[in-house]
Motif scaffolding. Structure first.
Motif, short mmCIF file in Angstrom:
data_model
loop_
_atom_site.label_atom_id
_atom_site.label_comp_id
_atom_site.label_asym_id
_atom_site.label_seq_id
_atom_site.Cartn_x
_atom_site.Cartn_y
_atom_site.Cartn_z
N SER A 54 10.99 19.13 44.55
CA SER A 54 9.54 18.89 44.61
C SER A 54 9.25 17.54 43.97
O SER A 54 9.92 17.12 43.04
CB SER A 54 8.79 19.97 43.84
OG SER A 54 9.05 21.22 44.40
N TRP A 55 8.24 16.84 44.50
CA TRP A 55 7.81 15.59 43.89
C TRP A 55 6.33 15.40 44.13
O TRP A 55 5.72 16.03 44.99
CB TRP A 55 8.61 14.40 44.44
CG TRP A 55 8.40 14.12 45.89
CD1 TRP A 55 7.39 13.40 46.45
CD2 TRP A 55 9.19 14.59 46.98
NE1 TRP A 55 7.52 13.38 47.81
CE2 TRP A 55 8.62 14.09 48.17
CE3 TRP A 55 10.35 15.37 47.08
CZ2 TRP A 55 9.15 14.35 49.42
CZ3 TRP A 55 10.88 15.62 48.32
CH2 TRP A 55 10.28 15.12 49.47
N SER A 56 5.72 14.53 43.33
CA SER A 56 4.31 14.17 43.45
C SER A 56 4.20 12.74 43.94
O SER A 56 5.19 12.00 43.99
CB SER A 56 3.62 14.30 42.09
OG SER A 56 3.69 15.63 41.64
N ASP A 57 2.99 12.33 44.30
CA ASP A 57 2.76 10.96 44.78
C ASP A 57 3.41 9.94 43.86
O ASP A 57 3.22 9.98 42.64
CB ASP A 57 1.26 10.66 44.86
CG ASP A 57 0.57 11.44 45.96
OD1 ASP A 57 1.27 12.00 46.82
OD2 ASP A 57 -0.67 11.48 45.96
N ASP A 58 4.15 9.05 44.45
CA ASP A 58 4.76 7.91 43.76
C ASP A 58 5.73 8.27 42.64
O ASP A 58 6.01 7.44 41.77
CB ASP A 58 3.67 6.97 43.23
CG ASP A 58 2.84 6.41 44.37
OD1 ASP A 58 3.43 6.08 45.43
OD2 ASP A 58 1.62 6.31 44.22
N ASP A 59 6.26 9.49 42.63
CA ASP A 59 7.34 9.82 41.68
C ASP A 59 8.55 8.95 42.01
O ASP A 59 8.82 8.65 43.18
CB ASP A 59 7.76 11.28 41.80
CG ASP A 59 6.85 12.22 41.03
OD1 ASP A 59 5.94 11.74 40.33
OD2 ASP A 59 7.06 13.44 41.12
N LEU A 60 9.28 8.55 41.00
CA LEU A 60 10.49 7.76 41.20
C LEU A 60 11.68 8.70 41.40
O LEU A 60 11.99 9.51 40.54
CB LEU A 60 10.76 6.84 40.00
CG LEU A 60 12.04 6.00 40.12
CD1 LEU A 60 11.92 5.01 41.28
CD2 LEU A 60 12.31 5.28 38.82
N TYR A 72 14.11 15.16 52.23
CA TYR A 72 13.32 15.76 53.31
C TYR A 72 11.97 16.24 52.78
O TYR A 72 11.88 16.70 51.64
CB TYR A 72 14.07 16.95 53.91
CG TYR A 72 15.44 16.59 54.44
CD1 TYR A 72 15.62 16.23 55.77
CD2 TYR A 72 16.56 16.60 53.60
CE1 TYR A 72 16.87 15.89 56.26
CE2 TYR A 72 17.82 16.26 54.09
CZ TYR A 72 17.97 15.91 55.41
OH TYR A 72 19.21 15.57 55.89
N ARG A 73 10.93 16.19 53.61
CA ARG A 73 9.58 16.56 53.18
C ARG A 73 9.38 18.07 53.06
O ARG A 73 8.41 18.52 52.47
CB ARG A 73 8.53 15.93 54.08
CG ARG A 73 8.31 16.65 55.37
CD ARG A 73 7.19 16.04 56.20
NE ARG A 73 7.76 15.62 57.46
CZ ARG A 73 7.90 14.38 57.89
NH1 ARG A 73 7.48 13.43 57.21
NH2 ARG A 73 8.46 14.09 59.01
N ASN A 74 10.25 18.87 53.66
CA ASN A 74 10.14 20.33 53.59
C ASN A 74 11.45 20.94 53.11
O ASN A 74 12.48 20.28 53.08
CB ASN A 74 9.80 20.90 54.98
CG ASN A 74 8.41 20.51 55.43
OD1 ASN A 74 7.44 20.67 54.70
ND2 ASN A 74 8.30 19.97 56.63
N ARG A 75 11.40 22.19 52.74
CA ARG A 75 12.61 22.91 52.35
C ARG A 75 13.52 23.07 53.56
O ARG A 75 13.07 23.09 54.69
CB ARG A 75 12.25 24.31 51.82
CG ARG A 75 11.33 24.32 50.61
CD ARG A 75 12.09 24.04 49.35
NE ARG A 75 11.29 24.39 48.18
CZ ARG A 75 10.95 23.52 47.25
NH1 ARG A 75 11.33 22.27 47.33
NH2 ARG A 75 10.23 23.90 46.22
N GLY A 76 14.81 23.14 53.33
CA GLY A 76 15.75 23.45 54.39
C GLY A 76 16.56 22.28 54.92
O GLY A 76 17.45 22.48 55.73
N GLY A 92 13.90 5.04 44.80
CA GLY A 92 12.73 4.79 45.62
C GLY A 92 11.66 5.82 45.32
O GLY A 92 11.86 6.72 44.51
N SER A 93 10.53 5.66 45.97
CA SER A 93 9.45 6.63 45.80
C SER A 93 8.94 7.05 47.17
O SER A 93 9.17 6.37 48.17
CB SER A 93 8.31 6.04 44.96
OG SER A 93 7.77 4.91 45.59
N ALA A 98 5.30 16.69 47.91
CA ALA A 98 5.95 17.63 48.82
C ALA A 98 6.77 18.66 48.08
O ALA A 98 7.22 18.43 46.95
CB ALA A 98 6.84 16.88 49.81
N GLN A 99 6.92 19.80 48.71
CA GLN A 99 7.88 20.82 48.30
C GLN A 99 9.05 20.63 49.24
O GLN A 99 9.20 21.34 50.22
CB GLN A 99 7.27 22.22 48.44
CG GLN A 99 6.06 22.45 47.58
CD GLN A 99 6.43 22.47 46.11
OE1 GLN A 99 7.43 23.06 45.71
NE2 GLN A 99 5.64 21.82 45.30
#
Length: 107
Positions: A54-60, A72-76, A92-93, A98-99
């Motif tokens: 999981s990450w939030s906006d602009d996490d490194l 990937y933007r989704n699980r799996g 990168g960020s 996304a989860q």
């Protein structure tokens, strides 16, 4: 007669163990650590295993492993959800929260 059976059983177990440890199907693992905002998330992750991330906006996202990190933007870890590929020792960020998931590969 019993001693012969025990010796044979020990030899069979030893052979099976040697094949299991040295066979071509042995899983490999990356060396190093994957960080999110300098917080260690995965240490020496297995190759091709899909990890929830999981990450939030602009996490490194900082891939300090010797493998490519496919994010990937989704699980799996589905190919159509690929957001970014981080090079070994690369970072990168990602713009949106996304989860998601990540997978490590030699390339």
């Amino acid at each position: 007669m019993i001693a012969g059976r025990v010796t044979g059983a020990v030899a069979a177990v030893g052979t099976a163990l040697a094949v299991a440890l040295a066979g071509p199907g042995v899983a490999a693992a990356a060396e190093g650590t994957f960080y999110v905002n300098e917080v260690p998330r995965f240490v020496d992750p297995d190759d091709y295993k899909c990890y929830a991330l999981s990450w939030s906006d602009d996490d490194l996202l900082d891939n300090q492993t010797n493998r490519f990190a496919y994010v990937y933007r989704n699980r799996g870890c589905h190919r159509n959800d690929l957001v970014v590929v981080l090079l070994p020792s690369g970072s990168g960020s990602v713009d949106n929260s996304a989860q998601g998931s990540v997978q490590f590969r030699k390339q």
